[in-house]
Design an enzyme around this catalytic site. Sequence first.
Site: not given
Length: 232
Positions: A189-191
């Site tokens: 989960g990240s960007r």
Amino acid sequence: MDVIQSIRNVFVPIHRAGYPFIAAFVAAAVLLGLLWQPLFWIGLILAVWCTYFFRDPERVTPISEQVVVSPADGHVSLVGHVVPPPELELGIEPMLRISVFMNVFDCHVNRAPMRGRIARIAYREGQFQNAELDKASEVNERNSVVIETPQGEIGVVQIAGLVARRIICWSATGDRLEAGERFGLIRFGSRLDVYLPGDARPRVAEGQIATAGETVIAEFGSTASAWPFRRD
């Protein structure tokens, strides 16, 4: 054909970086099952999720030096002009930034937004705040990749989030990447932020779903103009 395509979207190759985690989840499920059988099924469901998380499907990438494709699966969380992080060494003038947020159900393999040569890579330690927040680009742990493209240097930043604790970038300085080529991965989960120079124009809006290596998120060219968007 739709059914066949749906099956292909589920049963896709698994990236090798996920093998140790999948094995650990399966082993944990077996051990928990020895203690209490219902725990085995819970562990098995988590193992299936872990396998799905590390999927690495094929993508069809548009070939053009004028377009920028999404580096990640997820939804577009931010579109605007901001000053790039100093470690990118892209100057102090605002650049177009397009951010794609990946939740724990998105494919987390990262792909090059354009064809080019990696000029430099800079890793920076930081916090693990919600990657959807704007300030995450400044305070969170991140790995920055600068790519020399036919349109000039662009920045691609892998940003860790609340759950993510490991940024992987297997590409190195000097490597040449094709648009849509895999260069890294983030767990869990990240960007991804993309910083674009010059006359780049966004081709996505905040809230839109993007597919890594396929969705055109921006376009270069003097004739390129901003597209209108409608929510329905």
